[in-house]
Enzyme design. Structure first.
Site, PDB file in Angstrom:
ATOM      1  N   GLY A   1       1.635  46.427 -75.254  1.00 40.12           N
ATOM      2  CA  GLY A   1       0.768  46.529 -76.440  1.00 40.12           C
ATOM      3  C   GLY A   1       1.591  46.244 -77.679  1.00 40.12           C
ATOM      4  O   GLY A   1       1.433  46.876 -78.726  1.00 40.12           O
ATOM      5  N   GLY A   2       2.476  45.244 -77.555  1.00 37.73           N
ATOM      6  CA  GLY A   2       3.483  44.980 -78.590  1.00 37.73           C
ATOM      7  C   GLY A   2       2.950  44.262 -79.819  1.00 37.73           C
ATOM      8  O   GLY A   2       3.725  43.946 -80.719  1.00 37.73           O
TER       9      GLY A   2
ATOM     10  N   ASP B   1       0.335  41.837 -74.857  1.00 36.57           N
ATOM     11  CA  ASP B   1      -0.806  42.335 -75.646  1.00 36.57           C
ATOM     12  C   ASP B   1      -2.051  41.599 -75.167  1.00 36.57           C
ATOM     13  O   ASP B   1      -1.984  40.798 -74.213  1.00 36.57           O
ATOM     14  CB  ASP B   1      -0.588  42.143 -77.162  1.00 36.57           C
ATOM     15  CG  ASP B   1      -1.356  43.188 -77.991  1.00 36.57           C
ATOM     16  OD1 ASP B   1      -2.597  43.089 -78.065  1.00 36.57           O
ATOM     17  OD2 ASP B   1      -0.721  44.099 -78.542  1.00 36.57           O
TER      18      ASP B   1
ATOM     19  N   PHE C   1      -3.093  46.693 -70.752  1.00 32.29           N
ATOM     20  CA  PHE C   1      -2.246  47.798 -70.288  1.00 32.29           C
ATOM     21  C   PHE C   1      -2.954  48.819 -69.408  1.00 32.29           C
ATOM     22  O   PHE C   1      -2.339  49.734 -68.882  1.00 32.29           O
ATOM     23  CB  PHE C   1      -1.433  48.461 -71.409  1.00 32.29           C
ATOM     24  CG  PHE C   1      -2.155  48.865 -72.684  1.00 32.29           C
ATOM     25  CD1 PHE C   1      -3.338  49.567 -72.670  1.00 32.29           C
ATOM     26  CD2 PHE C   1      -1.573  48.567 -73.920  1.00 32.29           C
ATOM     27  CE1 PHE C   1      -3.957  49.958 -73.848  1.00 32.29           C
ATOM     28  CE2 PHE C   1      -2.183  48.960 -75.113  1.00 32.29           C
ATOM     29  CZ  PHE C   1      -3.383  49.657 -75.076  1.00 32.29           C
TER      30      PHE C   1
ATOM     31  N   ARG D   1       4.916  51.159 -78.956  1.00 34.23           N
ATOM     32  CA  ARG D   1       4.949  51.722 -80.306  1.00 34.23           C
ATOM     33  C   ARG D   1       3.533  51.770 -80.871  1.00 34.23           C
ATOM     34  O   ARG D   1       2.818  50.757 -80.828  1.00 34.23           O
ATOM     35  CB  ARG D   1       5.857  50.890 -81.217  1.00 34.23           C
ATOM     36  CG  ARG D   1       6.012  51.538 -82.594  1.00 34.23           C
ATOM     37  CD  ARG D   1       7.025  50.848 -83.455  1.00 34.23           C
ATOM     38  NE  ARG D   1       6.573  49.541 -83.899  1.00 34.23           N
ATOM     39  CZ  ARG D   1       7.207  48.792 -84.791  1.00 34.23           C
ATOM     40  NH1 ARG D   1       8.350  49.221 -85.308  1.00 34.23           N
ATOM     41  NH2 ARG D   1       6.745  47.615 -85.149  1.00 34.23           N
TER      42      ARG D   1
ATOM     43  N   HIS E   1      -1.113  57.074 -79.548  1.00 37.30           N
ATOM     44  CA  HIS E   1      -1.888  57.846 -80.542  1.00 37.30           C
ATOM     45  C   HIS E   1      -3.297  57.271 -80.761  1.00 37.30           C
ATOM     46  O   HIS E   1      -4.149  57.930 -81.311  1.00 37.30           O
ATOM     47  CB  HIS E   1      -1.120  58.002 -81.864  1.00 37.30           C
ATOM     48  CG  HIS E   1      -1.048  56.773 -82.717  1.00 37.30           C
ATOM     49  ND1 HIS E   1      -0.617  56.809 -84.027  1.00 37.30           N
ATOM     50  CD2 HIS E   1      -1.332  55.474 -82.454  1.00 37.30           C
ATOM     51  CE1 HIS E   1      -0.649  55.595 -84.525  1.00 37.30           C
ATOM     52  NE2 HIS E   1      -1.067  54.771 -83.605  1.00 37.30           N
TER      53      HIS E   1
HETATM   54  C1  LIG Z   1      -1.441  49.879 -83.471  1.00 39.61           C
HETATM   55  S1  LIG Z   1      -1.159  48.362 -82.709  1.00 39.61           S
HETATM   56  C2  LIG Z   1       0.573  48.460 -82.337  1.00 39.61           C
HETATM   57  C3  LIG Z   1       1.211  47.129 -82.179  1.00 39.61           C
HETATM   58  C4  LIG Z   1       2.704  47.138 -81.892  1.00 39.61           C
HETATM   59  N1  LIG Z   1       3.057  47.975 -80.782  1.00 39.61           N
HETATM   60  C5  LIG Z   1       3.517  47.502 -83.117  1.00 39.61           C
HETATM   61  O1  LIG Z   1       4.231  48.489 -83.089  1.00 39.61           O
HETATM   62  O2  LIG Z   1       3.422  46.771 -84.120  1.00 39.61           O
HETATM   63  C6  LIG Z   1      -1.941  48.590 -81.126  1.00 39.61           C
HETATM   64  C7  LIG Z   1      -1.879  47.377 -80.239  1.00 39.61           C
HETATM   65  O3  LIG Z   1      -2.493  47.673 -78.976  1.00 39.61           O
HETATM   66  C8  LIG Z   1      -3.126  46.490 -78.531  1.00 39.61           C
HETATM   67  N2  LIG Z   1      -4.094  46.784 -77.465  1.00 39.61           N
HETATM   68  C9  LIG Z   1      -5.271  47.450 -77.598  1.00 39.61           C
HETATM   69  N3  LIG Z   1      -5.869  47.523 -76.379  1.00 39.61           N
HETATM   70  C10 LIG Z   1      -5.053  46.903 -75.493  1.00 39.61           C
HETATM   71  C11 LIG Z   1      -5.104  46.675 -74.083  1.00 39.61           C
HETATM   72  N4  LIG Z   1      -6.140  47.124 -73.337  1.00 39.61           N
HETATM   73  N5  LIG Z   1      -4.087  46.011 -73.489  1.00 39.61           N
HETATM   74  C12 LIG Z   1      -3.040  45.574 -74.223  1.00 39.61           C
HETATM   75  N6  LIG Z   1      -2.917  45.761 -75.561  1.00 39.61           N
HETATM   76  C13 LIG Z   1      -3.910  46.429 -76.182  1.00 39.61           C
HETATM   77  C14 LIG Z   1      -3.745  45.948 -79.786  1.00 39.61           C
HETATM   78  O4  LIG Z   1      -4.102  44.592 -79.650  1.00 39.61           O
HETATM   79  C15 LIG Z   1      -2.626  46.186 -80.813  1.00 39.61           C
HETATM   80  O5  LIG Z   1      -1.776  45.084 -80.918  1.00 39.61           O
END
Ligand SMILES: C[S@@+](CC[C@H](N)C(=O)[O-])C[C@H]1O[C@@H](n2cnc3c(N)ncnc32)[C@H](O)[C@@H]1O
Length: 447
Positions: free
Chosen positions: A264-265, A287, A319, A334, A338
């Site tokens: 989820g980067g 992601d 994920f 990261r 939450h």
């Molecule tokens: C708050 S952002 C954090 C992004 C990154 N980890 C950072 O620190 O900048 C949450 C991330 O989770 C991703 N996300 C949400 N649902 C997801 C899924 N089912 N599988 C993979 N990524 C996902 C979103 O696209 C988003 O990029």
């Protein structure tokens, strides 16, 4: 509380304040010797020394507790009850770029008539907004109705940080007004669905859908919502305040040529920062596919070498599904857990557990919530302060309520993280406290 107890507390707090202030002064002087003239620079990547970080927390916590001890409790309750006017004033000055306007004037400041002409707010009303903030040391009234930046307000010239204040003062502020309605609603109060959040109650859509919906213009065309751009910049601005210590307060250099899977980067913000500092590490950024499509352009611009040398792989991956990269040394997440209720977090962690080998670890990075009672996994404040430094921890609680408002999500305590780990068949081996509100929770397979 008896008078005697009060006297004892106040004396202990003043002693603490004096000792911690001396540490702050010494560390300031050391900083000044190392980079003269840099003191009020609005640079992004500032990391205080460990001694300064701790002493600062103590000073702020002690001031907060002194305030509570000596203030008339009735006045204090009334004051806290209307704190929202301070955040309203902040939103207005951020929207009007007041700190930028004042920056051009220097210490003599600018008369309110001049500011008023520039931004179109009535001078007498603007004076009252600015005075509300002067009394809490944000802006200075240098002469009657003449204002200048303070050492604090000058940081609002950083546009990304200004957007952080603004984003919380726009739709998110409106959504927070619906928190009582969803909490007192017997059907919604126990729900963990984003569709039952205060944000959904306010706008009829979840946060991400709403942000990505265009806004219909008077001529019938649809344009992207301005709040979307402000939010994106806010995340950069807020991230730059909290993130730099992450890169030095965990022993990344000891990982050598390890592979870091950034689950989820996003476009890879964490991985990019690590890749620039630790040249042997390799990365897989995962992601949703729409996000990974954007990531490619970001890496080409920011770190083309890493792309050419195959130091980074960008992978579309959900994920909640089976993790394709098996046995990596590190899986980072990261600002992921939450966003999700416990059940979803346990699924995400379980998928990682199944992919882990004996040398794998999960590093989950989020704002770490602490209570006034503290946690054996975190360092506690010196007495008589509450274990979480009291008022110093206020922003973390506000961020927790922000997650509740937006997503029905939550910031977690170390104990919450241990519970999630255990339910996913993992073990928390250490909480790495960083010199910010963020912490790194390290999880491993149980022995
Ligand atoms: C708050 S952002 C954090 C992004 C990154 N980890 C950072 O620190 O900048 C949450 C991330 O989770 C991703 N996300 C949400 N649902 C997801 C899924 N089912 N599988 C993979 N990524 C996902 C979103 O696209 C988003 O990029």
């Amino acid at each position: 509380m008896s008078i005697q107890e009060r006297v004892q507390s106040l004396r202990a707090l003043v002693r603490l304040l004096t000792e911690a202030s001396e540490v702050v002064i010494k560390e300031w002087e050391d900083e000044e010797r190392c980079s003269p003239g840099d003191f009020d620079d609005i640079k992004d990547a500032y990391i205080p020394s460990p001694a300064l970080f701790d002493a600062r927390r103590t000073v702020v916590g002690a001031c907060g507790m002194c305030l509570d001890l000596v203030q008339d409790p009735r006045c204090r309750l009334m004051e806290v009850g209307v704190y929202y006017y301070v955040s309203r004033a902040m939103r207005i000055v951020c929207e009007a770029h007041i700190a930028d306007i004042l920056a051009n004037a220097g210490p003599e400041g600018i008369s309110v008539e001049v500011i008023s002409r520039k931004i179109g707010i009535d001078g007498q009303k603007l004076t009252r907004i600015l005075r509300c903030l002067c009394s809490i040391h944000i802006f200075i009234e240098v002469q009657p109705k003449r204002f200048a930046n303070s050492h604090t307000s000058q940081f609002l010239r950083n546009d990304d940080l200004r957007c952080w204040i603004l984003t919380h003062g726009l739709d998110i502020y409106t959504a927070s007004d619906k928190l009582p309605a969803v909490l007192f609603n017997p059907d919604k109060t126990r729900s963990t669905s984003p569709n039952d959040s205060a944000f959904h109650e306010a706008f009829g859509a979840d946060f991400w859908t709403y942000m990505e919906q265009g806004e219909e213009q008077s001529d019938g065309t649809v344009k992207p919502r301005p709040a979307l751009d402000i939010f994106a910049r806010a995340m950069v601005g807020g991230g730059r305040v909290a993130a730099p210590p992450l890169y030095v307060d965990y022993p990344w250099s000891k990982l050598g040529a390890a592979t870091v899977v950034d689950v989820g980067g996003g476009v890879g913000g964490l991985s990019l920062d690590l890749a620039k500092r630790y040249h042997s590490l390799k990365f897989v950024v995962e992601d949703r596919s729409a996000v990974i499509e954007k990531a490619s352009a970001v890496w080409q611009t920011e770190l083309l070498d890493a792309v050419k040398n195959n130091r980074v792989r960008l992978l579309a991956h959900d994920f909640f599904a089976e993790q394709p990269i098996k046995g990596a040394e590190v899986y980072t997440m990261r600002y992921i857990l939450h966003d999700w209720p416990d059940a979803e977090c346990i699924t995400i962690l379980s998928q990682l557990r199944k992919a882990m080998g004996p040398n794998s670890r999960i590093l989950s990075i989020d704002t770490m919530l602490n209570t006034t009672l503290g946690s054996p996994l975190l360092r506690s404040a010196p007495p008589p302060l509450p274990a979480n430094y009291g008022i110093e921890h206020q922003l973390t609680h506000s961020r927790d309520l922000n997650m509740l408002t937006l997503f029905n999500g939550m910031e977690r305590t170390p104990e919450d993280m241990c519970m999630l780990a255990e339910k996913a068949g993992l073990k928390v081996v250490k909480v790495w406290e960083c010199r910010s509100s963020l912490a790194i929770t390290e999880m491993r397979l149980p022995l």
